[in-house]
Design a protein around this motif. Structure first.
Motif, PDB file in Angstrom:
ATOM      1  N   ILE A 124     -58.173 -42.524  11.962  1.00 61.92           N
ATOM      2  CA  ILE A 124     -57.240 -43.651  11.989  1.00 61.92           C
ATOM      3  C   ILE A 124     -56.132 -43.432  10.973  1.00 61.92           C
ATOM      4  CG2 ILE A 124     -56.992 -46.131  11.556  1.00 61.92           C
ATOM      5  CD1 ILE A 124     -59.969 -46.373  12.422  1.00 61.92           C
ATOM      6  N   GLU A 125     -54.915 -43.799  11.345  1.00 60.04           N
ATOM      7  CA  GLU A 125     -53.749 -43.797  10.461  1.00 60.04           C
ATOM      8  C   GLU A 125     -53.142 -45.192  10.533  1.00 60.04           C
ATOM      9  OE1 GLU A 125     -49.803 -40.989   9.607  1.00 60.04           O
ATOM     10  OE2 GLU A 125     -51.029 -40.703  11.403  1.00 60.04           O
ATOM     11  N   LEU A 126     -52.911 -45.819   9.375  1.00 62.40           N
ATOM     12  CA  LEU A 126     -52.656 -47.261   9.323  1.00 62.40           C
ATOM     13  C   LEU A 126     -51.414 -47.623   8.516  1.00 62.40           C
ATOM     14  CD1 LEU A 126     -53.794 -50.285   9.628  1.00 62.40           C
ATOM     15  CD2 LEU A 126     -54.997 -49.821   7.475  1.00 62.40           C
ATOM     16  N   ASN A 127     -50.651 -48.603   9.014  1.00 61.41           N
ATOM     17  CA  ASN A 127     -49.602 -49.307   8.267  1.00 61.41           C
ATOM     18  C   ASN A 127     -49.875 -50.802   8.347  1.00 61.41           C
ATOM     19  OD1 ASN A 127     -46.811 -47.164   9.044  1.00 61.41           O
ATOM     20  ND2 ASN A 127     -47.610 -47.591   7.021  1.00 61.41           N
ATOM     21  N   VAL A 128     -49.739 -51.511   7.210  1.00 60.96           N
ATOM     22  CA  VAL A 128     -49.809 -52.974   7.203  1.00 60.96           C
ATOM     23  C   VAL A 128     -48.525 -53.501   6.602  1.00 60.96           C
ATOM     24  CG1 VAL A 128     -51.002 -55.013   6.324  1.00 60.96           C
ATOM     25  CG2 VAL A 128     -52.326 -53.027   7.058  1.00 60.96           C
ATOM     26  N   ARG A 129     -47.886 -54.445   7.307  1.00 60.41           N
ATOM     27  CA  ARG A 129     -46.648 -55.064   6.804  1.00 60.41           C
ATOM     28  C   ARG A 129     -46.838 -56.575   6.748  1.00 60.41           C
ATOM     29  NH1 ARG A 129     -45.698 -51.316  11.611  1.00 60.41           N
ATOM     30  NH2 ARG A 129     -44.556 -49.558  10.740  1.00 60.41           N
ATOM     31  N   ILE A 130     -46.321 -57.189   5.683  1.00 56.44           N
ATOM     32  CA  ILE A 130     -46.438 -58.637   5.487  1.00 56.44           C
ATOM     33  C   ILE A 130     -45.103 -59.159   4.970  1.00 56.44           C
ATOM     34  CG2 ILE A 130     -47.608 -60.484   4.246  1.00 56.44           C
ATOM     35  CD1 ILE A 130     -50.039 -58.652   3.986  1.00 56.44           C
ATOM     36  N   GLN A 131     -44.563 -60.161   5.651  1.00 56.78           N
ATOM     37  CA  GLN A 131     -43.318 -60.778   5.206  1.00 56.78           C
ATOM     38  C   GLN A 131     -43.545 -61.590   3.930  1.00 56.78           C
ATOM     39  OE1 GLN A 131     -40.332 -60.300   5.630  1.00 56.78           O
ATOM     40  NE2 GLN A 131     -39.481 -60.947   7.606  1.00 56.78           N
ATOM     41  N   ASN A 132     -42.550 -61.549   3.025  1.00 56.50           N
ATOM     42  CA  ASN A 132     -42.585 -62.318   1.777  1.00 56.50           C
ATOM     43  C   ASN A 132     -43.837 -61.998   0.955  1.00 56.50           C
ATOM     44  OD1 ASN A 132     -40.176 -63.797   2.543  1.00 56.50           O
ATOM     45  ND2 ASN A 132     -41.484 -64.958   3.933  1.00 56.50           N
ATOM     46  N   PRO A 157     -42.920 -53.769  -2.050  1.00 58.39           N
ATOM     47  CA  PRO A 157     -41.763 -54.408  -1.406  1.00 58.39           C
ATOM     48  C   PRO A 157     -42.168 -55.746  -0.797  1.00 58.39           C
ATOM     49  CG  PRO A 157     -41.947 -52.093  -0.751  1.00 58.39           C
ATOM     50  CD  PRO A 157     -43.207 -52.433  -1.488  1.00 58.39           C
ATOM     51  N   SER A 158     -41.274 -56.713  -0.852  1.00 49.02           N
ATOM     52  CA  SER A 158     -41.589 -58.040  -0.308  1.00 49.02           C
ATOM     53  C   SER A 158     -41.476 -58.077   1.204  1.00 49.02           C
ATOM     54  CB  SER A 158     -40.659 -59.097  -0.919  1.00 49.02           C
ATOM     55  OG  SER A 158     -39.309 -58.829  -0.577  1.00 49.02           O
ATOM     56  N   THR A 159     -40.837 -57.058   1.780  1.00 53.74           N
ATOM     57  CA  THR A 159     -40.699 -56.996   3.228  1.00 53.74           C
ATOM     58  C   THR A 159     -40.605 -55.537   3.657  1.00 53.74           C
ATOM     59  OG1 THR A 159     -39.473 -57.866   5.141  1.00 53.74           O
ATOM     60  CG2 THR A 159     -38.174 -57.133   3.235  1.00 53.74           C
ATOM     61  N   SER A 160     -40.427 -55.327   4.967  1.00 59.78           N
ATOM     62  CA  SER A 160     -40.313 -53.984   5.532  1.00 59.78           C
ATOM     63  C   SER A 160     -39.172 -53.977   6.534  1.00 59.78           C
ATOM     64  CB  SER A 160     -41.625 -53.610   6.243  1.00 59.78           C
ATOM     65  OG  SER A 160     -41.448 -52.502   7.107  1.00 59.78           O
ATOM     66  N   PRO A 161     -38.470 -52.847   6.690  1.00 56.92           N
ATOM     67  CA  PRO A 161     -37.429 -52.776   7.721  1.00 56.92           C
ATOM     68  C   PRO A 161     -37.979 -53.030   9.122  1.00 56.92           C
ATOM     69  CG  PRO A 161     -37.866 -50.593   6.753  1.00 56.92           C
ATOM     70  CD  PRO A 161     -38.535 -51.601   5.898  1.00 56.92           C
ATOM     71  N   TYR A 162     -39.289 -52.937   9.276  1.00 56.59           N
ATOM     72  CA  TYR A 162     -39.960 -53.270  10.541  1.00 56.59           C
ATOM     73  C   TYR A 162     -39.555 -54.665  11.021  1.00 56.59           C
ATOM     74  CZ  TYR A 162     -44.057 -54.626  13.433  1.00 56.59           C
ATOM     75  OH  TYR A 162     -44.888 -55.088  14.427  1.00 56.59           O
ATOM     76  N   LEU A 204     -49.369 -66.499  11.540  1.00 54.04           N
ATOM     77  CA  LEU A 204     -50.147 -66.495  10.306  1.00 54.04           C
ATOM     78  C   LEU A 204     -49.237 -66.159   9.131  1.00 54.04           C
ATOM     79  CD1 LEU A 204     -52.860 -66.839   8.963  1.00 54.04           C
ATOM     80  CD2 LEU A 204     -53.400 -64.453   9.490  1.00 54.04           C
ATOM     81  N   ASP A 205     -49.027 -67.147   8.267  1.00 51.82           N
ATOM     82  CA  ASP A 205     -48.147 -67.012   7.109  1.00 51.82           C
ATOM     83  C   ASP A 205     -48.998 -66.659   5.889  1.00 51.82           C
ATOM     84  OD1 ASP A 205     -46.430 -67.268   4.978  1.00 51.82           O
ATOM     85  OD2 ASP A 205     -45.633 -69.219   5.563  1.00 51.82           O
ATOM     86  N   PHE A 206     -49.000 -65.372   5.507  1.00 52.78           N
ATOM     87  CA  PHE A 206     -49.830 -64.936   4.387  1.00 52.78           C
ATOM     88  C   PHE A 206     -49.280 -65.407   3.049  1.00 52.78           C
ATOM     89  CE2 PHE A 206     -51.592 -61.828   7.425  1.00 52.78           C
ATOM     90  CZ  PHE A 206     -52.932 -61.931   7.104  1.00 52.78           C
ATOM     91  N   SER A 207     -48.001 -65.701   2.970  1.00 51.10           N
ATOM     92  CA  SER A 207     -47.446 -66.157   1.698  1.00 51.10           C
ATOM     93  C   SER A 207     -47.969 -67.542   1.324  1.00 51.10           C
ATOM     94  CB  SER A 207     -45.908 -66.172   1.758  1.00 51.10           C
ATOM     95  OG  SER A 207     -45.447 -67.133   2.684  1.00 51.10           O
ATOM     96  N   GLU A 208     -48.299 -68.356   2.331  1.00 50.68           N
ATOM     97  CA  GLU A 208     -48.842 -69.691   2.089  1.00 50.68           C
ATOM     98  C   GLU A 208     -50.271 -69.831   2.602  1.00 50.68           C
ATOM     99  OE1 GLU A 208     -47.432 -72.028   0.373  1.00 50.68           O
ATOM    100  OE2 GLU A 208     -45.580 -70.883   0.060  1.00 50.68           O
TER     101      GLU A 208
END
Length: 357
Positions: free
Chosen positions: A40-48, A57-62, A233-237
């Motif tokens: 497995i090769e993995l990326n996880v991105r989360i806003q804010n 980084p707080s965000t991703s160009p994704y 799903l808002d992970f920041s809150e």
């Protein structure tokens, strides 16, 4: 409440936290893990994002690339995986797919589970939220949140937003792993032969049918690129924000006092064999339990290891006053009103499958 915590995301090929590796969030750098069952090769991105590793980084160009920009997606779990052929077994599963060929689409599941009961921590409106999720987002979702070992799984074939039969792309300008629905030349041919649609939403609807799952096999030695994302799903809150309805998870999860950690667990597993291939833990630690270098203090790590993905049995209950004040009928009506402009029917299941986001 969430300002008292820092999030740490780890991944591994088992439930055991001591075997996990920290995931770099919003980095184009991928995490590679694997065992005798799967690579497995993995990326996880989360806003804010405001968690660990520190200075992430707080965000991703994704999130600035279509379709995620106009979807307002809040997170992404993107990974490419290659199932490995088991040694010394030719046993056939119930749906008559030989283990010599691959994993049946009936058996490969993706979703959430817990090792201990969470029924005493479910907030008012949980069933309403689950009905909206099944109606609007994932009609194939199945499970029992009130069981002693709660779970909410869906077949990966219908639950994952994007499926690419092939390795897909690595695009640093779009945040790392990037997959379009479809596949490479061989993958597109395989999809065409079994009638799997090229469009993601059409494939998700197609995959709800038993005959579709019977035809699709996740083949050993074949690499697949998949992405799971949504704006809900808002992970920041730590809140679930559905159309017309918000579920503030932390308010009820915390109970009468601060817990040292809270964990949400995503799992890729084999329904027939019980084999776990990938576990991703989103864990909130009290800030006081995190060292300056971002490592977790031993007592907090041990507590999280013992309860990774767990909510302690009998830890508390929902507030009766909040339960009484929750208006389920009003929440459902508001969800229908907000979704009516995008063609969701009153009965939901069949129509919503056309509009899975």
């Amino acid at each position: 409440m969430t300002d008292k915590y820092l999030m740490r995301v780890t991944a591994g090929t088992s439930y055991d936290l001591k075997d996990h590796v920290q995931v770099p969030i919003n980095s184009s750098k991928t995490l590679k893990i694997g065992n005798e069952h799967m690579d497995i090769e993995l990326n996880v991105r989360i806003q804010n994002y405001k968690g660990l590793p520190r200075n992430s980084p707080s965000t991703s160009p994704y999130f600035s690339a279509p379709p995620h920009d106009y979807n307002k997606d809040q997170y992404s779990i993107a990974f490419r995986f290659t199932p490995k052929k088991p040694t010394g077994s030719t046993k056939k599963t119930d749906d008559d797919v030989s283990e010599e060929e691959g994993i049946s689409a009936v058996d490969l599941q993706f979703g959430n589970d817990f090792d201990h009961p969470i029924r005493d921590r479910l907030p008012p409106g949980f069933n309403t939220a689950l009905n909206i999720v099944r109606w609007w987002i994932d009609p194939g979702l199945d499970g029992d949140a009130y069981a002693d070992s709660p779970y909410l799984y869906g077949p990966a074939l219908s639950s994952l937003n994007t499926i690419h039969v092939g390795a897909g792309e690595y695009d640093e300008g779009r945040g790392g792993l990037w997959f379009e629905e479809g596949g490479d030349e061989t993958g597109m041919k395989e999809r065409s032969e079994i009638g799997a649609p090229d469009d993601a939403k059409a494939r998700m609807k197609w995959a709800l049918k038993k005959e579709s799952k019977d035809q699709w096999v996740w083949k050993y030695g074949q690499t697949y690129g998949v992405d799971f994302f949504n704006p809900y799903l808002d992970f920041s809150e730590f809140a679930l924000r559905l159309p017309g309805f918000t579920l503030p998870i932390m308010k009820y999860w915390d109970g009468q006092g601060l817990r040292r950690s809270h964990t949400l667990r995503y799992v890729l597993r084999n329904k027939a064999t019980g084999q776990v291939y990938l576990v991703i833990l989103f864990t909130l630690y009290l800030k006081e339990d995190v060292n300056e270098d971002g490592s977790i203090k031993p007592h907090a790590f041990e507590a999280a290891k013992k309860a990774s993905g767990h909510v302690a049995n009998g830890a508390g209950s929902t507030n009766d006053g909040d339960e009484e004040s929750f208006d389920e009928e009003k929440a459902i009506e508001e969800a229908r009103r907000k979704l009516s402009g995008v063609g969701v029917g009153n009965e939901g299941t069949e129509t919503s499958a056309d509009d899975v986001d």
